[in-house]
Design a protein around this motif. Structure first.
Motif, PDB file in Angstrom:
ATOM      1  N   PHE A  76       8.138  -0.618 -13.959  1.00 31.98           N
ATOM      2  CA  PHE A  76       7.920   0.692 -13.340  1.00 31.98           C
ATOM      3  C   PHE A  76       6.565   0.787 -12.628  1.00 31.98           C
ATOM      4  CE2 PHE A  76       6.769   5.320 -13.783  1.00 31.98           C
ATOM      5  CZ  PHE A  76       7.635   5.772 -12.802  1.00 31.98           C
ATOM      6  N   PRO A  77       5.429   0.490 -13.280  1.00 35.17           N
ATOM      7  CA  PRO A  77       4.152   0.552 -12.543  1.00 35.17           C
ATOM      8  C   PRO A  77       4.062  -0.497 -11.444  1.00 35.17           C
ATOM      9  CG  PRO A  77       3.804  -0.316 -14.758  1.00 35.17           C
ATOM     10  CD  PRO A  77       5.194   0.212 -14.711  1.00 35.17           C
ATOM     11  N   PHE A  78       4.643  -1.661 -11.682  1.00 32.78           N
ATOM     12  CA  PHE A  78       4.593  -2.704 -10.659  1.00 32.78           C
ATOM     13  C   PHE A  78       5.343  -2.262  -9.408  1.00 32.78           C
ATOM     14  CE2 PHE A  78       6.416  -6.599  -8.704  1.00 32.78           C
ATOM     15  CZ  PHE A  78       5.227  -7.192  -8.297  1.00 32.78           C
ATOM     16  N   GLN A  79       6.546  -1.736  -9.550  1.00 34.18           N
ATOM     17  CA  GLN A  79       7.321  -1.312  -8.387  1.00 34.18           C
ATOM     18  C   GLN A  79       6.654  -0.138  -7.665  1.00 34.18           C
ATOM     19  OE1 GLN A  79       9.676  -2.723  -6.767  1.00 34.18           O
ATOM     20  NE2 GLN A  79       9.893  -4.399  -8.244  1.00 34.18           N
ATOM     21  N   HIS A  80       6.013   0.732  -8.408  1.00 32.19           N
ATOM     22  CA  HIS A  80       5.242   1.799  -7.779  1.00 32.19           C
ATOM     23  C   HIS A  80       4.198   1.216  -6.832  1.00 32.19           C
ATOM     24  CE1 HIS A  80       5.760   6.023  -8.570  1.00 32.19           C
ATOM     25  NE2 HIS A  80       6.046   5.831  -9.833  1.00 32.19           N
ATOM     26  N   TYR A  81       3.457   0.234  -7.316  1.00 29.27           N
ATOM     27  CA  TYR A  81       2.370  -0.327  -6.514  1.00 29.27           C
ATOM     28  C   TYR A  81       2.912  -1.182  -5.370  1.00 29.27           C
ATOM     29  CZ  TYR A  81      -2.319  -1.883  -5.433  1.00 29.27           C
ATOM     30  OH  TYR A  81      -3.517  -2.100  -4.795  1.00 29.27           O
ATOM     31  N   VAL A  82       3.990  -1.893  -5.614  1.00 28.67           N
ATOM     32  CA  VAL A  82       4.623  -2.681  -4.546  1.00 28.67           C
ATOM     33  C   VAL A  82       5.083  -1.757  -3.421  1.00 28.67           C
ATOM     34  CG1 VAL A  82       6.664  -4.058  -3.964  1.00 28.67           C
ATOM     35  CG2 VAL A  82       5.308  -4.641  -5.975  1.00 28.67           C
ATOM     36  N   HIS A  83       5.701  -0.642  -3.766  1.00 27.05           N
ATOM     37  CA  HIS A  83       6.113   0.342  -2.755  1.00 27.05           C
ATOM     38  C   HIS A  83       4.919   0.753  -1.900  1.00 27.05           C
ATOM     39  CE1 HIS A  83      10.020   0.726  -4.576  1.00 27.05           C
ATOM     40  NE2 HIS A  83      10.321   1.839  -3.950  1.00 27.05           N
ATOM     41  N   LEU A  84       3.804   1.050  -2.553  1.00 26.77           N
ATOM     42  CA  LEU A  84       2.621   1.509  -1.835  1.00 26.77           C
ATOM     43  C   LEU A  84       2.090   0.436  -0.886  1.00 26.77           C
ATOM     44  CD1 LEU A  84       0.307   3.500  -1.307  1.00 26.77           C
ATOM     45  CD2 LEU A  84      -0.845   2.556  -3.333  1.00 26.77           C
ATOM     46  N   THR A  85       1.950  -0.788  -1.367  1.00 26.81           N
ATOM     47  CA  THR A  85       1.385  -1.845  -0.524  1.00 26.81           C
ATOM     48  C   THR A  85       2.315  -2.190   0.629  1.00 26.81           C
ATOM     49  OG1 THR A  85       2.271  -3.538  -2.055  1.00 26.81           O
ATOM     50  CG2 THR A  85      -0.012  -2.841  -2.381  1.00 26.81           C
ATOM     51  N   ARG A  86       3.610  -2.184   0.391  1.00 29.57           N
ATOM     52  CA  ARG A  86       4.558  -2.462   1.479  1.00 29.57           C
ATOM     53  C   ARG A  86       4.539  -1.333   2.518  1.00 29.57           C
ATOM     54  NH1 ARG A  86       6.803  -6.940  -0.223  1.00 29.57           N
ATOM     55  NH2 ARG A  86       7.900  -7.150  -2.212  1.00 29.57           N
ATOM     56  N   LEU A  87       4.438  -0.110   2.047  1.00 28.78           N
ATOM     57  CA  LEU A  87       4.401   1.032   2.963  1.00 28.78           C
ATOM     58  C   LEU A  87       3.175   0.944   3.875  1.00 28.78           C
ATOM     59  CD1 LEU A  87       5.669   3.783   3.779  1.00 28.78           C
ATOM     60  CD2 LEU A  87       4.149   4.842   2.084  1.00 28.78           C
ATOM     61  N   LYS A  88       2.034   0.593   3.319  1.00 26.04           N
ATOM     62  CA  LYS A  88       0.805   0.468   4.111  1.00 26.04           C
ATOM     63  C   LYS A  88       0.960  -0.586   5.201  1.00 26.04           C
ATOM     64  CE  LYS A  88      -2.931   0.115   1.578  1.00 26.04           C
ATOM     65  NZ  LYS A  88      -3.757  -0.291   0.401  1.00 26.04           N
ATOM     66  N   ILE A  89       1.545  -1.724   4.850  1.00 20.78           N
ATOM     67  CA  ILE A  89       1.749  -2.798   5.824  1.00 20.78           C
ATOM     68  C   ILE A  89       2.747  -2.368   6.901  1.00 20.78           C
ATOM     69  CG2 ILE A  89       2.807  -5.078   6.133  1.00 20.78           C
ATOM     70  CD1 ILE A  89       1.561  -5.872   3.441  1.00 20.78           C
ATOM     71  N   GLN A  90       3.836  -1.797   6.477  1.00 22.41           N
ATOM     72  CA  GLN A  90       4.961  -1.499   7.371  1.00 22.41           C
ATOM     73  C   GLN A  90       4.640  -0.406   8.393  1.00 22.41           C
ATOM     74  OE1 GLN A  90       8.480  -2.020   5.131  1.00 22.41           O
ATOM     75  NE2 GLN A  90       9.729  -0.694   6.391  1.00 22.41           N
ATOM     76  N   THR A  91       3.789   0.548   8.017  1.00 24.21           N
ATOM     77  CA  THR A  91       3.560   1.714   8.873  1.00 24.21           C
ATOM     78  C   THR A  91       2.160   1.775   9.471  1.00 24.21           C
ATOM     79  OG1 THR A  91       2.909   3.090   6.973  1.00 24.21           O
ATOM     80  CG2 THR A  91       5.244   3.052   7.574  1.00 24.21           C
ATOM     81  N   SER A  92       1.287   0.858   9.130  1.00 25.06           N
ATOM     82  CA  SER A  92      -0.071   0.894   9.675  1.00 25.06           C
ATOM     83  C   SER A  92      -0.053   0.617  11.177  1.00 25.06           C
ATOM     84  CB  SER A  92      -0.961  -0.128   8.972  1.00 25.06           C
ATOM     85  OG  SER A  92      -0.465  -1.441   9.178  1.00 25.06           O
ATOM     86  N   PRO A  93      -0.965   1.206  11.944  1.00 27.16           N
ATOM     87  CA  PRO A  93      -1.018   0.951  13.381  1.00 27.16           C
ATOM     88  C   PRO A  93      -1.310  -0.522  13.647  1.00 27.16           C
ATOM     89  CG  PRO A  93      -2.384   2.833  12.774  1.00 27.16           C
ATOM     90  CD  PRO A  93      -1.996   2.168  11.499  1.00 27.16           C
ATOM     91  N   PRO A  94      -0.818  -1.071  14.759  1.00 28.35           N
ATOM     92  CA  PRO A  94      -1.099  -2.475  15.078  1.00 28.35           C
ATOM     93  C   PRO A  94      -2.590  -2.707  15.263  1.00 28.35           C
ATOM     94  CG  PRO A  94      -0.110  -1.340  16.952  1.00 28.35           C
ATOM     95  CD  PRO A  94      -0.006  -0.404  15.791  1.00 28.35           C
ATOM     96  N   CYS A  95      -3.025  -3.949  15.042  1.00 25.18           N
ATOM     97  CA  CYS A  95      -4.453  -4.264  15.075  1.00 25.18           C
ATOM     98  C   CYS A  95      -5.041  -4.156  16.481  1.00 25.18           C
ATOM     99  CB  CYS A  95      -4.702  -5.657  14.497  1.00 25.18           C
ATOM    100  SG  CYS A  95      -3.795  -6.987  15.321  1.00 25.18           S
ATOM    101  N   HIS A  96      -4.189  -4.293  17.525  1.00 25.38           N
ATOM    102  CA  HIS A  96      -4.657  -4.042  18.890  1.00 25.38           C
ATOM    103  C   HIS A  96      -3.479  -3.663  19.782  1.00 25.38           C
ATOM    104  CE1 HIS A  96      -3.211  -7.990  20.263  1.00 25.38           C
ATOM    105  NE2 HIS A  96      -3.804  -8.519  19.216  1.00 25.38           N
ATOM    106  N   SER A  97      -3.769  -3.189  20.958  1.00 25.21           N
ATOM    107  CA  SER A  97      -2.755  -2.576  21.827  1.00 25.21           C
ATOM    108  C   SER A  97      -1.712  -3.553  22.360  1.00 25.21           C
ATOM    109  CB  SER A  97      -3.443  -1.877  23.001  1.00 25.21           C
ATOM    110  OG  SER A  97      -4.196  -2.810  23.767  1.00 25.21           O
ATOM    111  N   LYS A  98      -1.998  -4.846  22.350  1.00 26.06           N
ATOM    112  CA  LYS A  98      -1.065  -5.831  22.894  1.00 26.06           C
ATOM    113  C   LYS A  98       0.002  -6.278  21.885  1.00 26.06           C
ATOM    114  CE  LYS A  98      -4.190  -7.641  26.438  1.00 26.06           C
ATOM    115  NZ  LYS A  98      -4.837  -8.863  27.009  1.00 26.06           N
ATOM    116  N   ILE A  99      -0.097  -5.801  20.663  1.00 28.16           N
ATOM    117  CA  ILE A  99       0.888  -6.162  19.646  1.00 28.16           C
ATOM    118  C   ILE A  99       2.207  -5.437  19.931  1.00 28.16           C
ATOM    119  CG2 ILE A  99       1.507  -5.953  17.207  1.00 28.16           C
ATOM    120  CD1 ILE A  99      -0.536  -8.128  17.756  1.00 28.16           C
TER     121      ILE A  99
END
Length: 231
Positions: A76-99
């Protein structure tokens, strides 16, 4: 060769306001990290390996080691944290405009429909814990665009990845039994053959040698790079 593509017609494949999202999916030891490294030669692609180091150090707590040592206590705590880290990666803005393409190892959808479903089925999650994770996911899907545009599924048999896992000798994986790999495999098959998948799936036979798998990645690179939606 068993490479094939499954399409879901009613889902938009790209959103102009964000990069084309590609999730690399597969069992432990299926070659996900190697697949991501293969695309390092493309400058318009932002690549994210699974954030294992974050799971190993949550303010000094190794959640990855803990969950493998006691699935009933720590899922349960592991999946909570996995959800959070995956969400950050998946929805974060690209590192630069050419991505124009963002590729990442596994996805928020994988956590919900593969690992959480399996954990509930195997009794690693109580019903109340399962419902909390499910409500969290439902809220996120309503508030944030987490849609995928393509899944590259590195399909393997549990026996093959078990042998690979033993050879690479990752400390936390030393206690993972073949039975668990079979459970993950079944969960992947159930998810990727259900309406919940929500996007196009490119399946590659990853039981074969890495050189042969790379030939498939090269063959399908145009699709993986978003076709006409890339630079």
């Amino acid at each position: 060769m068993m490479s094939n593509i499954k399409s879901v017609s009613n889902v938009a494949r790209t959103v102009k306001s964000r990069p084309f999202r590609v999730a690399i999916e597969g069992n432990i030891g299926s070659g996900k990290s190697t697949c991501i490294k293969f695309f390092e030669k493309y400058p318009n692609m932002e690549k994210h390996a699974e954030p294992i180091n974050e799971w190993r150090d949550v303010s000094g707590h190794n959640l990855l080691g803990l969950v493998y040592s006691d699935l009933n206590k720590w899922t349960f705590p592991f999946q909570h944290y996995v959800h959070l880290t995956r969400l950050k990666i998946q929805t974060s803005p690209p590192c630069h405009s050419k991505i124009t393409v963002k590729m990442f190892e596994r996805s928020v959808q994988n956590s919900r429909y593969c690992f959480v479903e399996n954990a509930r089925k195997q009794g690693y999650l109580h019903d109340a814990e399962y419902e909390v994770l499910n409500k969290w996911y439902e809220h996120i899907t309503k508030q944030i665009d987490i849609r995928l545009d393509l899944i590259v599924y590195l399909k393997t048999t549990p026996e093959v990845v078990f042998e690979r896992m033993m050879k690479r000798g990752r400390a936390e994986e030393s206690e993972v039994p073949l039975e668990y790999l079979q459970q993950v495999h079944d969960a992947y098959e159930n998810w990727l053959n259900s309406p919940d998948v929500g996007c196009e799936v490119l399946t590659i036979d990853a039981d074969r040698s890495i050189d042969v798998v790379k030939e498939d990645l090269e063959r399908y690179s145009y699709k993986i790079l978003g076709g006409n939606h890339t630079n």
